[in-house]
Motif scaffolding. Structure first.
Motif, mmCIF file in Angstrom:
data_model
loop_
_atom_site.group_PDB
_atom_site.id
_atom_site.type_symbol
_atom_site.label_atom_id
_atom_site.label_comp_id
_atom_site.label_asym_id
_atom_site.label_seq_id
_atom_site.Cartn_x
_atom_site.Cartn_y
_atom_site.Cartn_z
ATOM 1 N N ASN A 30 15.152 83.015 9.106
ATOM 2 C CA ASN A 30 14.863 83.896 10.228
ATOM 3 C C ASN A 30 14.781 83.032 11.479
ATOM 4 O OD1 ASN A 30 13.757 85.704 12.118
ATOM 5 N ND2 ASN A 30 12.784 86.879 10.470
ATOM 6 N N HIS A 31 15.808 83.125 12.305
ATOM 7 C CA HIS A 31 15.903 82.311 13.526
ATOM 8 C C HIS A 31 15.210 83.077 14.663
ATOM 9 C CE1 HIS A 31 17.888 79.211 15.992
ATOM 10 N NE2 HIS A 31 18.286 80.142 16.824
ATOM 11 N N LEU A 32 13.911 83.097 14.553
ATOM 12 C CA LEU A 32 13.077 83.872 15.464
ATOM 13 C C LEU A 32 13.360 83.522 16.935
ATOM 14 C CD1 LEU A 32 10.696 85.748 14.678
ATOM 15 C CD2 LEU A 32 9.191 83.813 15.139
ATOM 16 N N GLY A 33 13.523 84.564 17.762
ATOM 17 C CA GLY A 33 13.731 84.312 19.195
ATOM 18 C C GLY A 33 12.384 84.077 19.858
ATOM 19 N N ASP A 34 11.933 82.825 19.831
ATOM 20 C CA ASP A 34 10.584 82.558 20.358
ATOM 21 C C ASP A 34 10.626 81.513 21.467
ATOM 22 O OD1 ASP A 34 11.203 80.313 18.975
ATOM 23 O OD2 ASP A 34 9.429 80.287 17.697
ATOM 24 N N HIS A 45 18.933 96.724 15.682
ATOM 25 C CA HIS A 45 19.952 95.759 15.235
ATOM 26 C C HIS A 45 19.332 94.637 14.413
ATOM 27 C CE1 HIS A 45 18.884 94.276 19.296
ATOM 28 N NE2 HIS A 45 19.026 93.079 18.769
ATOM 29 N N HIS A 46 18.028 94.385 14.621
ATOM 30 C CA HIS A 46 17.388 93.382 13.763
ATOM 31 C C HIS A 46 17.156 93.945 12.360
ATOM 32 C CE1 HIS A 46 15.906 92.004 17.862
ATOM 33 N NE2 HIS A 46 16.813 91.132 17.472
ATOM 34 N N LEU A 47 16.980 95.278 12.299
ATOM 35 C CA LEU A 47 16.872 95.924 10.976
ATOM 36 C C LEU A 47 18.219 95.850 10.268
ATOM 37 C CD1 LEU A 47 15.390 97.837 8.892
ATOM 38 C CD2 LEU A 47 16.545 99.694 10.061
ATOM 39 N N LEU A 99 19.038 76.548 26.864
ATOM 40 C CA LEU A 99 19.418 77.940 26.626
ATOM 41 C C LEU A 99 19.605 78.243 25.141
ATOM 42 C CD1 LEU A 99 21.219 77.185 29.557
ATOM 43 C CD2 LEU A 99 20.939 79.652 29.407
ATOM 44 N N TYR A 100 19.774 79.525 24.906
ATOM 45 C CA TYR A 100 20.021 80.064 23.557
ATOM 46 C C TYR A 100 21.108 79.247 22.845
ATOM 47 C CZ TYR A 100 21.311 83.930 20.285
ATOM 48 O OH TYR A 100 21.591 84.719 19.199
ATOM 49 N N ALA A 101 22.231 79.036 23.535
ATOM 50 C CA ALA A 101 23.358 78.326 22.908
ATOM 51 C C ALA A 101 22.979 76.884 22.579
ATOM 52 C CB ALA A 101 24.576 78.365 23.822
ATOM 53 N N VAL A 116 22.038 81.673 5.194
ATOM 54 C CA VAL A 116 22.218 82.972 5.848
ATOM 55 C C VAL A 116 21.152 83.118 6.932
ATOM 56 C CG1 VAL A 116 22.499 85.454 5.511
ATOM 57 C CG2 VAL A 116 22.975 83.913 3.620
ATOM 58 N N ASP A 117 21.616 83.231 8.171
ATOM 59 C CA ASP A 117 20.725 83.393 9.328
ATOM 60 C C ASP A 117 20.688 84.891 9.595
ATOM 61 O OD1 ASP A 117 20.187 83.825 12.169
ATOM 62 O OD2 ASP A 117 20.579 81.704 12.546
ATOM 63 N N PHE A 118 19.537 85.520 9.358
ATOM 64 C CA PHE A 118 19.522 86.976 9.512
ATOM 65 C C PHE A 118 18.210 87.543 10.039
ATOM 66 C CE2 PHE A 118 17.499 88.606 5.474
ATOM 67 C CZ PHE A 118 17.297 87.391 4.842
ATOM 68 N N GLU A 161 27.850 92.453 19.606
ATOM 69 C CA GLU A 161 27.743 92.139 21.033
ATOM 70 C C GLU A 161 27.604 90.642 21.292
ATOM 71 O OE1 GLU A 161 25.609 93.883 19.267
ATOM 72 O OE2 GLU A 161 23.749 92.727 19.353
ATOM 73 N N GLN A 162 27.329 89.870 20.231
ATOM 74 C CA GLN A 162 27.218 88.417 20.440
ATOM 75 C C GLN A 162 28.462 87.655 19.991
ATOM 76 O OE1 GLN A 162 23.553 86.436 19.522
ATOM 77 N NE2 GLN A 162 22.316 88.198 20.073
ATOM 78 N N LYS A 163 29.560 88.370 19.861
ATOM 79 C CA LYS A 163 30.795 87.739 19.374
ATOM 80 C C LYS A 163 31.173 86.529 20.236
ATOM 81 C CE LYS A 163 34.449 89.529 16.911
ATOM 82 N NZ LYS A 163 34.254 90.748 16.232
ATOM 83 N N HIS A 183 29.313 84.666 22.164
ATOM 84 C CA HIS A 183 28.377 83.550 21.961
ATOM 85 C C HIS A 183 28.781 82.728 20.745
ATOM 86 C CE1 HIS A 183 24.719 81.278 21.138
ATOM 87 N NE2 HIS A 183 24.674 81.850 19.947
ATOM 88 N N PHE A 184 29.081 83.410 19.636
ATOM 89 C CA PHE A 184 29.410 82.664 18.418
ATOM 90 C C PHE A 184 30.767 81.977 18.524
ATOM 91 C CE2 PHE A 184 25.842 85.106 16.840
ATOM 92 C CZ PHE A 184 25.146 84.096 16.199
ATOM 93 N N ASN A 185 31.725 82.629 19.164
ATOM 94 C CA ASN A 185 33.020 81.966 19.355
ATOM 95 C C ASN A 185 32.846 80.692 20.170
ATOM 96 O OD1 ASN A 185 34.422 83.800 17.876
ATOM 97 N ND2 ASN A 185 35.043 85.046 19.642
ATOM 98 N N ILE A 194 26.242 81.516 7.361
ATOM 99 C CA ILE A 194 26.575 82.882 7.771
ATOM 100 C C ILE A 194 25.543 83.368 8.789
ATOM 101 C CG2 ILE A 194 26.777 85.257 6.921
ATOM 102 C CD1 ILE A 194 27.497 84.030 4.167
ATOM 103 N N TYR A 195 26.008 83.814 9.943
ATOM 104 C CA TYR A 195 25.116 84.383 10.958
ATOM 105 C C TYR A 195 25.314 85.888 10.974
ATOM 106 C CZ TYR A 195 24.772 79.632 12.911
ATOM 107 O OH TYR A 195 24.552 78.299 13.101
ATOM 108 N N VAL A 196 24.284 86.630 10.599
ATOM 109 C CA VAL A 196 24.406 88.085 10.592
ATOM 110 C C VAL A 196 23.816 88.615 11.901
ATOM 111 C CG1 VAL A 196 23.964 90.196 9.292
ATOM 112 C CG2 VAL A 196 24.130 88.013 8.090
HETATM 113 N N1 ARG Z 1 17.183 86.548 18.494
HETATM 114 C C1 ARG Z 1 18.552 86.875 18.691
HETATM 115 C C2 ARG Z 1 18.659 88.282 19.281
HETATM 116 O O1 ARG Z 1 17.822 89.098 19.051
HETATM 117 C C3 ARG Z 1 19.380 86.799 17.428
HETATM 118 C C4 ARG Z 1 19.483 85.425 16.830
HETATM 119 C C5 ARG Z 1 20.608 85.300 15.860
HETATM 120 N N2 ARG Z 1 20.716 84.011 15.267
HETATM 121 C C6 ARG Z 1 21.199 82.914 15.887
HETATM 122 N N3 ARG Z 1 21.198 81.781 15.255
HETATM 123 N N4 ARG Z 1 21.675 82.981 17.106
HETATM 124 O O2 ARG Z 1 19.633 88.583 19.936
#
Ligand code: ARG
Length: 586
Positions: free
Chosen positions: A178-182, A152-154, A327-329, A138-140, A355-357, A359-361, A349-351
């Motif tokens: 936790n897939h930290l955006g770093d 939205h992170h909460l 990039l992110y993707a 679970v990625d959350f 708005e990122q629909k 991206h995941f598709n 599972i990516y929670v």
């Molecule tokens: N850091 C991203 C954001 O705040 C969310 C990451 C979600 N997880 C992933 N694997 N893309 O928008």
């Protein structure tokens, strides 16, 4: 129809009885078994439309004839004992109503099975072996460093935590990440801003707010001076290629952010099995891109490297910009490959917000095109926004709601309510924290996740609404009855004493718990657990208002106390899944 093990027991017996009476194959019969809308009509029902076609008689006549036949079969069996009405493995009565044959299970057998199961399984009630030897990732939450943890992170943290608990309860091995955006160009911007204006504040210890302000300043200045963007890109490129100064600054920003995030996760009682940010995959993206190229999927367009997704009606997936940065993707693709290799998950599972629909598709499609059959096991669990009714907490333009403030305010408000209701309560601090935080968690989870949540203090904290405090308060009341009783609870009771409608209805609620968890897992929907708990509390309160638990009648008291105790247990198990505490006094 979702069934628990106990319901299975009755359904199996009804099916085998129907087989004796109809000669239809068992799996055919089982498909048709329903639960009547009103329990007075029966516990299970078998519709006779199919038989009506076979025998060319009206379904009502078939139902009447069949119920007679079944009754004759049952009557051949002697009653099991004087207190049990059952003659045939848990079935007490059969009645034709219209086109249905309705079955009444023996309430004594039923109550005994449910109450004994819960009092034996305790914290484990609801557990199934469904997920044995299966792993779910679970990625959350996954906030972005150098910014405040946003609402939205909460939401993602709370929904993700509950989903992980739901799967855990079903016996899955769960890995919460936790897939930290770093990582990303924005850190180039931050470095530029810090080097230019950060030194003005060099004497002070930086907070996330300061970092955030640097971003804002960068964007303001970049509007006047577009050259800054180039500088920022150059710095991010340096960072990607391991430049010492860039990495040092970046690490500093990350440490500041992690400290703030951790404070909030601690308040919420949420932990992660892996805290691995996007930067972690930086060394893997090259290999990922090579694999994508080898599959003939990548092409250059306007100097950038892309995957054309036009045949799937989606914009291209960008892998590398013209300045060679990723990039992110790209990082999500590398991360998915890494996780499959590391955890060999059965499901990932990516929670992440709706708005990122896209991206995941796109990214799931890329995994599929790369030939990974497990792409089908990746799920985007999306959710709606959280809106604030209370002006004070509303998102002001450009500013995010500070979650820490939100949580502190919830605790503060609950502390005042408790002060008024129960001033002599011990552990007021802990209770206020458990209930305040619990109220926020419940408010977030009780709406269907893809709907927006409207956060209204008065509603969220109401002890009498469909809220967290209401559930916790009901639980505490049950604990208080048990304290007053003061003796050990036994499951060795006269189950026939729990015969009133209110008791039976409550027990019928309790038996549903395992199947509610399965359904919540299937739909990634913690709100089902919330609704379930509200139902249980409603049934409990109806029972409680109609019947005295503690009385001079010792046998009756022991029986009702058992019902109180198992209800307390189920509420507690449900709260635990949601990530809430279950205080014993409030
Ligand atoms: N850091 C991203 C954001 O705040 C969310 C990451 C979600 N997880 C992933 N694997 N893309 O928008």
């Amino acid at each position: 129809m979702l069934r628990s093990a106990i319901m299975d027991y009755f359904i199996k017996n009804i099916v085998s009885l129907l087989k004796e009476g109809t000669n239809l194959p068992e799996n055919e019969i089982e498909k048709f078994i329903e639960i009547p809308p009103d329990f007075k009509m029966g516990d299970y029902a078998f519709p006779c439309y199919t038989l009506s076609k076979i025998f060319k008689k009206s379904p009502n006549i078939i139902a009447a004839e069949l119920s007679n036949t079944l009754q004759i079969i049952i009557n051949k069996h002697p009653p099991v004992s004087p207190i049990f009405k059952e003659r045939y493995r848990g079935i007490a009565e059969i009645k034709a109503i219209g086109p249905y044959v309705n079955f009444f299970v023996d309430k004594v057998t039923f109550s005994e099975l449910v109450l004994k199961t819960i009092s034996e399984e305790r914290d484990g009630y609801g557990n199934k072996t469904l997920g044995k030897e299966k792993t779910v990732v679970v990625d959350f939450s996954s906030p972005n460093i150098a910014k405040h943890l946003a609402v939205h992170h909460l939401r993602s943290a709370l929904i993700g935590n509950a989903i992980r608990n739901i799967y855990k309860t079903l016996g899955y091995t769960c890995v919460g990440i936790n897939h930290l955006g770093d990582w990303g160009t924005q850190f180039g911007q931050l470095i530029v801003a810090y080097k230019k204006w950060g030194s003005e504040n060099a004497h002070k210890t930086y907070t996330v707010t300061d970092l955030n302000n640097l971003y804002v300043r960068f964007h303001q200045e970049a509007e006047k001076n577009p050259g800054l963007e180039d500088e920022a890109r150059a710095w991010f490129k340096k960072l990607e290629s391991g430049d010492f100064e860039a990495k040092d600054l970046w690490q500093h920003f990350k440490d500041i952010s992690l400290k703030e995030f951790q404070k909030i996760y601690d308040m919420l009682g949420i932990h992660f099995d892996a805290f691995v940010g996007e930067s972690f995959y930086n060394t893997m993206v090259e290999d990922t891109i090579t694999r994508i190229k080898e599959k003939g999927l990548a092409k250059v367009s306007e100097q950038a490297l892309i995957i054309d997704l036009e045949p799937y009606n989606m914009p291209p997936c960008l892998l590398r910009k013209k300045d060679d940065t990723t990039l992110y993707a790209t990082r999500d693709i590398a991360a998915a490959e890494y996780r499959k290799k590391t955890y060999d998950f059965d499901k990932m599972i990516y929670v992440v917000g709706s708005e990122q629909k896209l991206h995941f598709n796109q990214f799931f499609k890329v995994l599929e095109l790369m030939g990974y059959d497990w792409a089908n096991n990746c799920v985007h669990v999306d959710f709606g926004l959280m809106k604030f009714k209370d002006g004070k907490m509303s998102t002001r333009k450009g500013k995010v709601v500070l979650l820490e403030d939100l949580l502190i305010e919830a605790v503060e408000r609950i502390r005042k309510i408790i002060e008024g209701k129960n001033p002599s309560l011990e552990n007021k601090e802990t209770v206020a924290r458990d209930v305040g935080i619990g109220a926020v968690i419940f408010a977030d989870l009780c709406t269907k996740r893809n709907k927006d949540v409207v956060f209204d203090w008065d509603e969220v904290l109401n002890f009498e609404g469909e809220t967290g405090p209401y559930i916790q308060y009901t639980h505490a009341r049950l604990c208080s009855i048990l304290r007053k009783y003061g003796k050990p609870v036994t499951a060795d009771i006269q189950f026939a004493l729990l015969k009133e409608d209110e008791s039976i209805l409550l027990i019928k609620n309790l038996v549903q718990f395992p199947s509610v968890i399965i359904k919540a897992a299937e739909f990634y929907e913690p709100s089902l657990i919330c609704n379930y708990l509200i139902d249980v509390c409603g049934s409990l309160n109806r029972f409680y208002n109609a019947h005295r638990v503690l009385s001079d009648d010792e046998e009756l008291t022991t029986a009702r106390i058992l019902l109180v105790d198992v209800t307390r247990q189920v509420i507690r198990n449900g709260l635990t899944i949601l990530g809430m505490q279950a205080p014993e006094q409030m």
